[in-house]
Write a protein that holds these residues in place. Sequence first.
Motif, PDB file in Angstrom:
ATOM      1  N   GLY A   8       0.845  -1.186   0.000  1.00  0.00           N
ATOM      2  CA  GLY A   8       0.000   0.000   0.000  1.00  0.00           C
ATOM      3  C   GLY A   8       0.878   1.233   0.000  1.00  0.00           C
ATOM      4  N   MET A   9       0.336   2.334   0.511  1.00  0.00           N
ATOM      5  CA  MET A   9       1.092   3.570   0.608  1.00  0.00           C
ATOM      6  C   MET A   9       0.746   4.226   1.929  1.00  0.00           C
ATOM      7  SD  MET A   9       3.253   5.723  -0.560  1.00  0.00           S
ATOM      8  CE  MET A   9       3.555   5.071  -2.175  1.00  0.00           C
ATOM      9  N   SER A  10       1.781   4.656   2.654  1.00  0.00           N
ATOM     10  CA  SER A  10       1.572   5.355   3.916  1.00  0.00           C
ATOM     11  C   SER A  10       2.135   6.769   3.799  1.00  0.00           C
ATOM     12  CB  SER A  10       2.256   4.625   5.079  1.00  0.00           C
ATOM     13  OG  SER A  10       3.652   4.754   4.970  1.00  0.00           O
ATOM     14  N   GLU A  11       1.628   7.653   4.636  1.00  0.00           N
ATOM     15  CA  GLU A  11       2.096   9.039   4.609  1.00  0.00           C
ATOM     16  C   GLU A  11       3.578   9.117   4.971  1.00  0.00           C
ATOM     17  OE1 GLU A  11       0.757  13.433   6.163  1.00  0.00           O
ATOM     18  OE2 GLU A  11       0.143  11.686   7.322  1.00  0.00           O
ATOM     19  N   ASN A  12       4.016   8.283   5.913  1.00  0.00           N
ATOM     20  CA  ASN A  12       5.431   8.288   6.308  1.00  0.00           C
ATOM     21  C   ASN A  12       6.326   7.906   5.131  1.00  0.00           C
ATOM     22  OD1 ASN A  12       4.643   8.929   8.897  1.00  0.00           O
ATOM     23  ND2 ASN A  12       4.687   6.805   9.589  1.00  0.00           N
ATOM     24  N   PRO A  79      -1.681 -15.508   6.212  1.00  0.00           N
ATOM     25  CA  PRO A  79      -2.402 -14.295   5.833  1.00  0.00           C
ATOM     26  C   PRO A  79      -3.097 -13.604   7.003  1.00  0.00           C
ATOM     27  CG  PRO A  79      -3.564 -16.217   5.030  1.00  0.00           C
ATOM     28  CD  PRO A  79      -2.249 -16.692   5.557  1.00  0.00           C
ATOM     29  N   GLN A  80      -3.437 -14.344   8.053  1.00  0.00           N
ATOM     30  CA  GLN A  80      -4.115 -13.698   9.188  1.00  0.00           C
ATOM     31  C   GLN A  80      -3.191 -12.711   9.900  1.00  0.00           C
ATOM     32  OE1 GLN A  80      -3.810 -17.045   8.961  1.00  0.00           O
ATOM     33  NE2 GLN A  80      -3.166 -17.946  10.899  1.00  0.00           N
ATOM     34  N   TYR A  81      -1.876 -12.968   9.880  1.00  0.00           N
ATOM     35  CA  TYR A  81      -0.939 -12.025  10.481  1.00  0.00           C
ATOM     36  C   TYR A  81      -0.844 -10.749   9.637  1.00  0.00           C
ATOM     37  CZ  TYR A  81       0.361 -16.160  13.101  1.00  0.00           C
ATOM     38  OH  TYR A  81       0.336 -17.274  13.884  1.00  0.00           O
ATOM     39  N   ALA A  82      -0.869 -10.922   8.320  1.00  0.00           N
ATOM     40  CA  ALA A  82      -0.883  -9.761   7.432  1.00  0.00           C
ATOM     41  C   ALA A  82      -2.177  -8.967   7.624  1.00  0.00           C
ATOM     42  CB  ALA A  82      -0.738 -10.204   5.983  1.00  0.00           C
ATOM     43  N   GLN A  83      -3.283  -9.656   7.833  1.00  0.00           N
ATOM     44  CA  GLN A  83      -4.568  -8.986   8.084  1.00  0.00           C
ATOM     45  C   GLN A  83      -4.506  -8.181   9.378  1.00  0.00           C
ATOM     46  OE1 GLN A  83      -7.184  -9.005   5.957  1.00  0.00           O
ATOM     47  NE2 GLN A  83      -8.192  -7.540   7.300  1.00  0.00           N
ATOM     48  N   GLN A  84      -3.904  -8.744  10.419  1.00  0.00           N
ATOM     49  CA  GLN A  84      -3.747  -8.015  11.678  1.00  0.00           C
ATOM     50  C   GLN A  84      -2.880  -6.777  11.479  1.00  0.00           C
ATOM     51  OE1 GLN A  84      -2.086 -10.847  14.399  1.00  0.00           O
ATOM     52  NE2 GLN A  84      -4.079 -11.731  14.941  1.00  0.00           N
ATOM     53  N   PHE A  85      -1.819  -6.897  10.690  1.00  0.00           N
ATOM     54  CA  PHE A  85      -0.968  -5.747  10.403  1.00  0.00           C
ATOM     55  C   PHE A  85      -1.771  -4.661   9.695  1.00  0.00           C
ATOM     56  CE2 PHE A  85       1.848  -3.206   7.819  1.00  0.00           C
ATOM     57  CZ  PHE A  85       2.898  -2.943   8.675  1.00  0.00           C
ATOM     58  N   MET A  86      -2.603  -5.052   8.729  1.00  0.00           N
ATOM     59  CA  MET A  86      -3.425  -4.088   8.009  1.00  0.00           C
ATOM     60  C   MET A  86      -4.373  -3.353   8.953  1.00  0.00           C
ATOM     61  SD  MET A  86      -4.387  -5.985   4.403  1.00  0.00           S
ATOM     62  CE  MET A  86      -5.962  -5.233   4.388  1.00  0.00           C
ATOM     63  N   GLU A  87      -4.993  -4.080   9.863  1.00  0.00           N
ATOM     64  CA  GLU A  87      -5.922  -3.455  10.811  1.00  0.00           C
ATOM     65  C   GLU A  87      -5.203  -2.467  11.720  1.00  0.00           C
ATOM     66  OE1 GLU A  87      -7.656  -6.848  12.682  1.00  0.00           O
ATOM     67  OE2 GLU A  87      -8.798  -7.409  10.894  1.00  0.00           O
ATOM     68  N   MET A  88      -4.007  -2.843  12.202  1.00  0.00           N
ATOM     69  CA  MET A  88      -3.239  -1.925  13.051  1.00  0.00           C
ATOM     70  C   MET A  88      -2.771  -0.703  12.264  1.00  0.00           C
ATOM     71  SD  MET A  88      -1.041  -4.283  15.686  1.00  0.00           S
ATOM     72  CE  MET A  88      -0.077  -5.077  14.430  1.00  0.00           C
ATOM     73  N   ALA A  89      -2.376  -0.910  11.012  1.00  0.00           N
ATOM     74  CA  ALA A  89      -1.908   0.211  10.187  1.00  0.00           C
ATOM     75  C   ALA A  89      -3.042   1.188   9.927  1.00  0.00           C
ATOM     76  CB  ALA A  89      -1.342  -0.313   8.869  1.00  0.00           C
ATOM     77  N   ARG A  90      -4.222   0.681   9.607  1.00  0.00           N
ATOM     78  CA  ARG A  90      -5.363   1.572   9.361  1.00  0.00           C
ATOM     79  C   ARG A  90      -5.736   2.366  10.606  1.00  0.00           C
ATOM     80  NH1 ARG A  90      -8.041  -2.867   5.956  1.00  0.00           N
ATOM     81  NH2 ARG A  90      -7.611  -2.153   3.843  1.00  0.00           N
ATOM     82  N   ALA A  91      -5.557   1.764  11.773  1.00  0.00           N
ATOM     83  CA  ALA A  91      -5.920   2.441  13.015  1.00  0.00           C
ATOM     84  C   ALA A  91      -4.869   3.453  13.464  1.00  0.00           C
ATOM     85  CB  ALA A  91      -6.145   1.414  14.118  1.00  0.00           C
ATOM     86  N   SER A  92      -3.611   3.273  13.062  1.00  0.00           N
ATOM     87  CA  SER A  92      -2.558   4.102  13.635  1.00  0.00           C
ATOM     88  C   SER A  92      -1.896   5.092  12.679  1.00  0.00           C
ATOM     89  CB  SER A  92      -1.475   3.204  14.244  1.00  0.00           C
ATOM     90  OG  SER A  92      -0.906   2.399  13.240  1.00  0.00           O
TER      91      SER A  92
END
Length: 137
Positions: A8-12, A79-92
């Motif tokens: 994806g793309m993050s602001e950082n 993939p569930q670990y990648a999904q958890q990373f996505m959820e944390m990234a969207r929240a933070s």
Amino acid sequence: MTTFAVFGMSENWAREEAKEHTPTFKNENGKRVDLTVSQWEAEVEVEVEVEVEVEVEVQIAKIMAGKKCVRLSPMFDAPQYAQQFMEMARASIVCRDLKIRTKAVMVDAKKKPILNAKTGAPKVGFADWTPEKSFAA
């Protein structure tokens, strides 16, 4: 075997890419004046607060509005670990277009594997991952 990652793309990441394109010199009275590292960092800090930073902010906005996606996470085993990373990234953090990709053999338009011309082995790259449908009750 680690085969899943979040792209994806993050602001950082966009900010770091924009810093790469910030010049290390400035023009004074038609002459080019090279900046030292500390002067450049000071300029970047000043630019963050003043309108000169508009160029960098515009670059960040362009990058965030663009289509470019990069790997944001480390490689995961499942993939569930990648999904958890996505959820944390969207929240933070501020991010866009997060998706899970997996290592796969690259194929051409006819769904035939692309072979390395030198070794004859199939080329491996990242492909979008979609969860398989479960038929459990």
